[in-house]
Write a protein that holds these residues in place. Sequence first.
Motif, PDB file in Angstrom:
ATOM      1  N   PHE A   1       2.609  -9.977 -64.553  1.00  0.00           N
ATOM      2  CA  PHE A   1       1.894  -9.572 -63.203  1.00  0.00           C
ATOM      3  C   PHE A   1       2.296 -10.841 -62.063  1.00  0.00           C
ATOM      4  CE2 PHE A   1       0.478  -6.387 -65.662  1.00  0.00           C
ATOM      5  CZ  PHE A   1      -0.214  -5.597 -65.341  1.00  0.00           C
ATOM      6  N   ALA A   2       2.338 -12.018 -62.688  1.00  0.00           N
ATOM      7  CA  ALA A   2       2.374 -13.078 -61.671  1.00  0.00           C
ATOM      8  C   ALA A   2       3.967 -12.826 -61.080  1.00  0.00           C
ATOM      9  CB  ALA A   2       2.680 -14.787 -62.228  1.00  0.00           C
ATOM     10  N   LEU A   3       5.247 -12.835 -61.903  1.00  0.00           N
ATOM     11  CA  LEU A   3       6.563 -12.856 -60.911  1.00  0.00           C
ATOM     12  C   LEU A   3       6.694 -11.386 -60.247  1.00  0.00           C
ATOM     13  CD1 LEU A   3       8.526 -13.265 -64.409  1.00  0.00           C
ATOM     14  CD2 LEU A   3       8.376 -15.054 -62.004  1.00  0.00           C
ATOM     15  N   PHE A   4       6.199  -9.800 -60.691  1.00  0.00           N
ATOM     16  CA  PHE A   4       5.548  -9.349 -60.201  1.00  0.00           C
ATOM     17  C   PHE A   4       4.910  -9.739 -58.362  1.00  0.00           C
ATOM     18  CE2 PHE A   4       8.167  -6.562 -62.612  1.00  0.00           C
ATOM     19  CZ  PHE A   4       8.477  -5.301 -61.831  1.00  0.00           C
ATOM     20  N   HIS A   5       3.670 -10.023 -58.932  1.00  0.00           N
ATOM     21  CA  HIS A   5       2.741 -10.315 -56.848  1.00  0.00           C
ATOM     22  C   HIS A   5       3.792 -10.991 -56.382  1.00  0.00           C
ATOM     23  CE1 HIS A   5       0.097 -11.191 -54.635  1.00  0.00           C
ATOM     24  NE2 HIS A   5       0.061 -12.846 -54.328  1.00  0.00           N
ATOM     25  N   ASN A   6       4.482 -12.720 -56.497  1.00  0.00           N
ATOM     26  CA  ASN A   6       5.306 -13.274 -56.020  1.00  0.00           C
ATOM     27  C   ASN A   6       6.403 -12.880 -55.286  1.00  0.00           C
ATOM     28  OD1 ASN A   6       3.172 -15.354 -56.641  1.00  0.00           O
ATOM     29  ND2 ASN A   6       4.400 -16.008 -58.452  1.00  0.00           N
ATOM     30  N   ASN A   7       7.122 -12.005 -56.213  1.00  0.00           N
ATOM     31  CA  ASN A   7       8.707 -11.155 -55.556  1.00  0.00           C
ATOM     32  C   ASN A   7       8.711 -10.759 -54.732  1.00  0.00           C
ATOM     33  OD1 ASN A   7      11.704 -12.881 -57.333  1.00  0.00           O
ATOM     34  ND2 ASN A   7       9.615 -12.644 -57.992  1.00  0.00           N
ATOM     35  N   LEU A   8       7.372  -9.322 -54.968  1.00  0.00           N
ATOM     36  CA  LEU A   8       7.314  -7.826 -54.861  1.00  0.00           C
ATOM     37  C   LEU A   8       6.444  -7.909 -53.804  1.00  0.00           C
ATOM     38  CD1 LEU A   8       9.462  -5.362 -56.777  1.00  0.00           C
ATOM     39  CD2 LEU A   8      10.600  -6.382 -55.167  1.00  0.00           C
ATOM     40  N   MET A   9       4.972  -8.916 -53.760  1.00  0.00           N
ATOM     41  CA  MET A   9       3.643  -8.486 -53.550  1.00  0.00           C
ATOM     42  C   MET A   9       2.901  -6.716 -53.604  1.00  0.00           C
ATOM     43  SD  MET A   9       3.093 -11.478 -51.746  1.00  0.00           S
ATOM     44  CE  MET A   9       1.961 -10.474 -50.963  1.00  0.00           C
ATOM     45  N   CYS A  10       3.840  -6.976 -55.690  1.00  0.00           N
ATOM     46  CA  CYS A  10       2.587  -5.390 -55.923  1.00  0.00           C
ATOM     47  C   CYS A  10       2.841  -5.867 -58.058  1.00  0.00           C
ATOM     48  CB  CYS A  10       3.366  -4.189 -55.837  1.00  0.00           C
ATOM     49  SG  CYS A  10       4.988  -4.501 -56.385  1.00  0.00           S
ATOM     50  N   SER A  11       1.940  -4.874 -57.872  1.00  0.00           N
ATOM     51  CA  SER A  11       2.221  -5.190 -59.736  1.00  0.00           C
ATOM     52  C   SER A  11       3.101  -4.671 -60.441  1.00  0.00           C
ATOM     53  CB  SER A  11       0.973  -4.694 -60.157  1.00  0.00           C
ATOM     54  OG  SER A  11       0.472  -3.541 -60.023  1.00  0.00           O
ATOM     55  N   PRO A  12       3.298  -4.793 -61.701  1.00  0.00           N
ATOM     56  CA  PRO A  12       4.361  -4.096 -62.375  1.00  0.00           C
ATOM     57  C   PRO A  12       3.707  -2.257 -62.423  1.00  0.00           C
ATOM     58  CG  PRO A  12       3.992  -6.098 -63.430  1.00  0.00           C
ATOM     59  CD  PRO A  12       2.938  -6.267 -62.167  1.00  0.00           C
ATOM     60  N   TYR A  13       2.425  -2.425 -62.949  1.00  0.00           N
ATOM     61  CA  TYR A  13       2.023  -1.215 -62.752  1.00  0.00           C
ATOM     62  C   TYR A  13       1.880  -0.602 -61.356  1.00  0.00           C
ATOM     63  CZ  TYR A  13      -1.473   2.690 -63.541  1.00  0.00           C
ATOM     64  OH  TYR A  13      -2.222   3.830 -62.918  1.00  0.00           O
ATOM     65  N   GLN A  14       2.312  -1.006 -59.967  1.00  0.00           N
ATOM     66  CA  GLN A  14       2.063   0.021 -58.681  1.00  0.00           C
ATOM     67  C   GLN A  14       2.986   0.231 -58.751  1.00  0.00           C
ATOM     68  OE1 GLN A  14       0.638  -3.467 -56.606  1.00  0.00           O
ATOM     69  NE2 GLN A  14      -0.779  -2.365 -56.217  1.00  0.00           N
ATOM     70  N   LEU A  15       4.932  -0.363 -58.453  1.00  0.00           N
ATOM     71  CA  LEU A  15       5.997  -0.207 -59.223  1.00  0.00           C
ATOM     72  C   LEU A  15       6.199   1.313 -59.912  1.00  0.00           C
ATOM     73  CD1 LEU A  15       8.828  -0.223 -57.797  1.00  0.00           C
ATOM     74  CD2 LEU A  15       9.268  -2.170 -59.510  1.00  0.00           C
ATOM     75  N   TRP A  16       5.832   0.917 -60.895  1.00  0.00           N
ATOM     76  CA  TRP A  16       5.973   1.929 -61.642  1.00  0.00           C
ATOM     77  C   TRP A  16       5.648   3.451 -61.779  1.00  0.00           C
ATOM     78  CZ3 TRP A  16       5.138   1.469 -67.931  1.00  0.00           C
ATOM     79  CH2 TRP A  16       6.716   2.163 -69.132  1.00  0.00           C
ATOM     80  N   MET A  17       4.167   3.062 -61.132  1.00  0.00           N
ATOM     81  CA  MET A  17       3.704   4.252 -60.154  1.00  0.00           C
ATOM     82  C   MET A  17       3.979   5.190 -59.550  1.00  0.00           C
ATOM     83  SD  MET A  17       0.871   6.880 -60.882  1.00  0.00           S
ATOM     84  CE  MET A  17      -0.574   5.262 -61.791  1.00  0.00           C
ATOM     85  N   LYS A  18       5.451   4.212 -58.737  1.00  0.00           N
ATOM     86  CA  LYS A  18       5.856   4.730 -57.402  1.00  0.00           C
ATOM     87  C   LYS A  18       6.940   5.210 -57.347  1.00  0.00           C
ATOM     88  CE  LYS A  18       3.908   1.167 -53.889  1.00  0.00           C
ATOM     89  NZ  LYS A  18       3.838   1.042 -52.999  1.00  0.00           N
ATOM     90  N   ILE A  19       8.200   4.196 -58.837  1.00  0.00           N
ATOM     91  CA  ILE A  19       9.002   5.440 -59.267  1.00  0.00           C
ATOM     92  C   ILE A  19       8.530   7.066 -60.366  1.00  0.00           C
ATOM     93  CG2 ILE A  19      10.196   4.988 -61.059  1.00  0.00           C
ATOM     94  CD1 ILE A  19      10.639   2.182 -61.083  1.00  0.00           C
ATOM     95  N   ARG A  20       7.943   6.673 -60.406  1.00  0.00           N
ATOM     96  CA  ARG A  20       6.967   7.785 -61.228  1.00  0.00           C
ATOM     97  C   ARG A  20       7.090   8.637 -60.430  1.00  0.00           C
ATOM     98  NH1 ARG A  20       2.559   5.343 -65.055  1.00  0.00           N
ATOM     99  NH2 ARG A  20       2.060   8.006 -65.816  1.00  0.00           N
ATOM    100  N   ILE A  21       5.996   8.817 -59.689  1.00  0.00           N
ATOM    101  CA  ILE A  21       5.780   9.871 -58.193  1.00  0.00           C
ATOM    102  C   ILE A  21       7.362  10.336 -57.514  1.00  0.00           C
ATOM    103  CG2 ILE A  21       4.488  10.224 -56.379  1.00  0.00           C
ATOM    104  CD1 ILE A  21       2.858   9.806 -58.534  1.00  0.00           C
ATOM    105  N   GLU A  22       8.151   8.715 -57.543  1.00  0.00           N
ATOM    106  CA  GLU A  22       8.741   9.340 -56.305  1.00  0.00           C
ATOM    107  C   GLU A  22      10.187  10.383 -57.363  1.00  0.00           C
ATOM    108  OE1 GLU A  22      10.741   9.500 -52.594  1.00  0.00           O
ATOM    109  OE2 GLU A  22       9.057   7.948 -53.712  1.00  0.00           O
ATOM    110  N   GLN A  23      10.480   9.447 -58.774  1.00  0.00           N
ATOM    111  CA  GLN A  23      11.235  10.704 -59.774  1.00  0.00           C
ATOM    112  C   GLN A  23      10.425  12.127 -59.371  1.00  0.00           C
ATOM    113  OE1 GLN A  23      11.015   8.388 -63.422  1.00  0.00           O
ATOM    114  NE2 GLN A  23      12.476   7.072 -62.604  1.00  0.00           N
ATOM    115  N   ALA A  24       9.154  12.756 -60.096  1.00  0.00           N
ATOM    116  CA  ALA A  24       8.021  13.720 -59.501  1.00  0.00           C
ATOM    117  C   ALA A  24       8.737  14.341 -58.446  1.00  0.00           C
ATOM    118  CB  ALA A  24       6.721  13.729 -59.720  1.00  0.00           C
ATOM    119  N   CYS A  25       8.700  14.122 -57.017  1.00  0.00           N
ATOM    120  CA  CYS A  25       9.197  14.705 -55.591  1.00  0.00           C
ATOM    121  C   CYS A  25      10.333  14.674 -56.133  1.00  0.00           C
ATOM    122  CB  CYS A  25       9.204  13.326 -54.942  1.00  0.00           C
ATOM    123  SG  CYS A  25       7.510  12.566 -53.924  1.00  0.00           S
ATOM    124  N   ASN A  26      11.211  14.130 -56.618  1.00  0.00           N
ATOM    125  CA  ASN A  26      13.052  15.135 -56.681  1.00  0.00           C
ATOM    126  C   ASN A  26      13.092  15.947 -57.492  1.00  0.00           C
ATOM    127  OD1 ASN A  26      13.680  12.732 -56.017  1.00  0.00           O
ATOM    128  ND2 ASN A  26      14.203  11.479 -57.897  1.00  0.00           N
TER     129      ASN A  26
END
Length: 272
Positions: free
Chosen positions: A199-224
């Motif tokens: 979680f710390a690495l994600f916050h420092n690198n992407l300003m989001c949590s692993p869960y938030q990114l994974w949620m976005k990837i899943r929704i983006e794949q659902a959009c596809n």
Amino acid sequence: MPPREQRALMYEKKFSIAAETRSTTATKGRRHTHKCFEIVIVHQGAIILSLDTSTQVLTAGDAIIFHGSLLHGGRTLGSAYTRTAFHLNINKADVIDWCKLIPADAKSFVYAYLPQTCYPAFFENLTKLSEQPAKGDISQQDTDLVANVLSTLQVVERPKQAALHPVVRESIKLMTQMNTATQISDLARRLYISQSHLFALFHNNLMCSPYQLWMKIRIEQACNKILKEQIPVNDLVKMFGFTTRRSFERAFRRYTGTTVSQYRELGWCSSW
């Protein structure tokens, strides 16, 4: 980083090239298509990009080259991003062999990497290309200029994500491959680190949590899936690992700004 600008390099000539640099916090961009080649270069921040059925994360220095007939769109990951999009309407592309990188059937795309130090040379080569005379056949000079533009970009197998910590890069790769029902704790175990460290690495690198990114990837794949296939919502819920239809619809609306039924109708027709 280039200044924030909108600049038409050339119109109604042999090579029509339009460049736009945009800094934005937009998260509701929808898919779209057009009739020319496009090069997208990320200067700052991160984008979650969907192109046809592929979903990738691009960070500073990453670039992608594709034909606009592919359904595409991007959203910010974290607080904001800055990118430049070049739209190139190149006549007689078969003659100048632009398609050495892009297949002639326009069904694929190429990832590339452009360090910040190389951007001035890249932009200069595009400008020279745009200054070619409007009339006449494609010349050897035209071909050489196109080759110079392409040679500036370092073609890579997948987004380089050079600005990210190696663990974050590997996490993103796994997220696009793992079963959607897998937990973040399983991801941390596969990377041999604690969840708190991840979680710390994600916050420092992407300003989001692993869960938030994974949620976005899943929704983006659902959009596809929604745009490509007529899949019932209940099937999407199971396919992307949501526990209830309500939780899926709530996450989908929060991410896209619309309902599933509205997205089926409108999701492809707006630009980003």
